[in-house]
Design a protein around this motif. Structure first.
Motif, PDB file in Angstrom:
ATOM      1  N   GLY A 221       0.813  -1.461  -0.273  1.00  0.00           N
ATOM      2  CA  GLY A 221       0.138   0.299  -0.139  1.00  0.00           C
ATOM      3  C   GLY A 221       0.874   1.214   0.026  1.00  0.00           C
ATOM      4  O   GLY A 221       2.153   1.547   0.155  1.00  0.00           O
ATOM      5  N   ALA A 228      -2.481   5.822   6.564  1.00  0.00           N
ATOM      6  CA  ALA A 228      -1.400   4.349   5.820  1.00  0.00           C
ATOM      7  C   ALA A 228      -0.742   4.063   6.882  1.00  0.00           C
ATOM      8  O   ALA A 228      -0.380   3.754   7.423  1.00  0.00           O
ATOM      9  N   VAL A 279      -3.424  -2.239   2.663  1.00  0.00           N
ATOM     10  CA  VAL A 279      -3.478  -1.131   3.278  1.00  0.00           C
ATOM     11  C   VAL A 279      -5.487  -0.816   2.984  1.00  0.00           C
ATOM     12  O   VAL A 279      -5.487   0.323   3.732  1.00  0.00           O
ATOM     13  N   SER A 280      -5.476  -1.319   1.679  1.00  0.00           N
ATOM     14  CA  SER A 280      -7.202  -1.293   1.922  1.00  0.00           C
ATOM     15  C   SER A 280      -7.582  -2.415   1.531  1.00  0.00           C
ATOM     16  O   SER A 280      -6.273  -2.854   0.972  1.00  0.00           O
TER      17      SER A 280
END
Length: 369
Positions: A221, A228, A279-280
């Protein structure tokens, strides 16, 4: 077009004061029923529609809140919808095209985190009786667009906060309440709504290590937001506590496409990790697609996890293990803080951090219950 009737016209026709007309539409229970019916009849005869914005401006407020976001998927204007064809009628019936599915996977992208938070803002504004002005643009003209919105609202929500230059947000915050949907990187003078990014990612990583016995995990990410960076910090903290190697940075960009380059790099080096910790959810979903394109099975050969809890993570196969944020609740809290600051402009900035939860699904190797 005829000139729109005004409150003065209604008052003259009904034989009452403009204050009575205003009270009839704002607080009808405060007006005698007989008088109210006379005013309503006059308004109907004149086709008068009360202006909420005019009433608000007269009292120093607009009755509206603003929401500004930067969406990387913001489309260019669709030329196929423009011009005469888009809105004109025609005598001949247009032929409806029949096409093969082109494999477009945009269904995996919507609704995203920003859309879910926005929904929460919309619901709370509706419940509180506020109008909502939504805006967004490319980063290049964000300062101009957000300034235009601010002039028409009582308070502004921004996410992510890096979508608008910090000095612009600070300048706006001197005039009107501003809430950033992100963690607070420093004392920036803004109010913030965030979640436990560090704790959520640490709990996810601990699950992979403790429950699945994984030792080789790769974080994937961008580090362009404080949220983040906090998630990466939680990942590192979990590895450190488990006595495992702690990377100093996430997987790096090798080619033009971040996710594709990460997959190509680990496969070229024969260095496929036991898990990709993303991260997502957006990154995780793209990663799973890229892995499938290379014939890598999830979770058979590698686990994949995300962070957000978007709808697509539940319907994709394998379903996505993730850290779920209370996205709609975040939007509602944003409105709550804005109204709190509007009522007390001299009050200090407000920061609220909401809890998250790890949601176990198939992509980490956890079977369905």
């Amino acid at each position: 077009m005829a000139k729109a009737p005004t409150v003065y016209d209604v008052a003259e026709r009904a034989g009452v004061s403009i204050a009575t007309v205003s009270m009839t539409f704002r607080r009808p229970h405060k007006v005698k029923e007989e008088t109210r019916k006379i005013v309503e009849a006059a308004a109907e005869a004149l086709n008068y529609v009360p202006s909420a914005s005019a009433r608000g401006l007269a009292h120093g407020h607009t009755g509206a809140l603003g929401l500004y976001s930067y969406d990387i998927f913001l489309p260019e204007p669709d030329e196929s919808l423009g011009g005469k064809a888009a809105g004109s009628s025609t005598r001949s019936r247009a032929k409806v095209p029949v096409v093969r599915d082109d494999g477009d996977d945009d269904y995996r992208r919507f609704p995203l985190y920003v859309h879910e938070v926005q929904r929460g803002v919309e619901l709370e504004c509706w419940q509180r009786g506020y109008a909502l002005l939504i805006g967004g643009a490319s980063q290049a003209d964000s300062a101009t667009r957000v300034t235009d919105i601010v002039g028409r609202v009582d308070g502004l929500a921004v996410f992510p906060d890096h979508s608008v230059p910090a000095d612009v947000l600070e300048r706006i915050a001197r005039r009107k309440p501003v809430v950033a949907v992100s963690q607070r990187p420093q004392d920036d003078g803004l109010s913030h709504v965030s979640v436990d990014n560090r704790g959520g990612m640490r709990a996810m990583t601990e699950h992979l290590v403790a429950e699945h016995g994984m030792r080789d995990l790769l974080f994937v990410g961008y580090m362009n937001t404080f949220d983040a960076q906090e998630r990466f910090a939680g990942f590192r903290a979990a590895l450190r506590a488990a006595g495992l190697r702690v990377p100093s940075k996430p997987a790096q960009l090798i080619g033009e496409s971040y996710v594709e380059s990460v997959v190509a790099d680990v496969l070229a080096r024969d260095a496929l990790p036991e898990a990709f910790v993303c991260v997502s959810d957006e990154i995780a979903l793209d990663l799973m697609k890229a892995l499938a394109g290379h014939g890598v099975r999830v979770p058979g050969q590698v686990a994949v996890t995300g962070f957000d809890g978007v709808v697509a993570g539940r319907v994709v196969r394998p379903s996505l293990t993730t850290v779920r944020q209370p996205m709609q609740a975040m939007g509602r809290v944003v409105v709550d803080i804005l109204l709190e600051r509007i009522a007390d402009p001299a009050g200090p900035p407000v920061t609220r951090r909401l809890p998250v939860q790890v949601v176990l699904r198939e992509s980490c190797g956890c079977s369905r219950p």
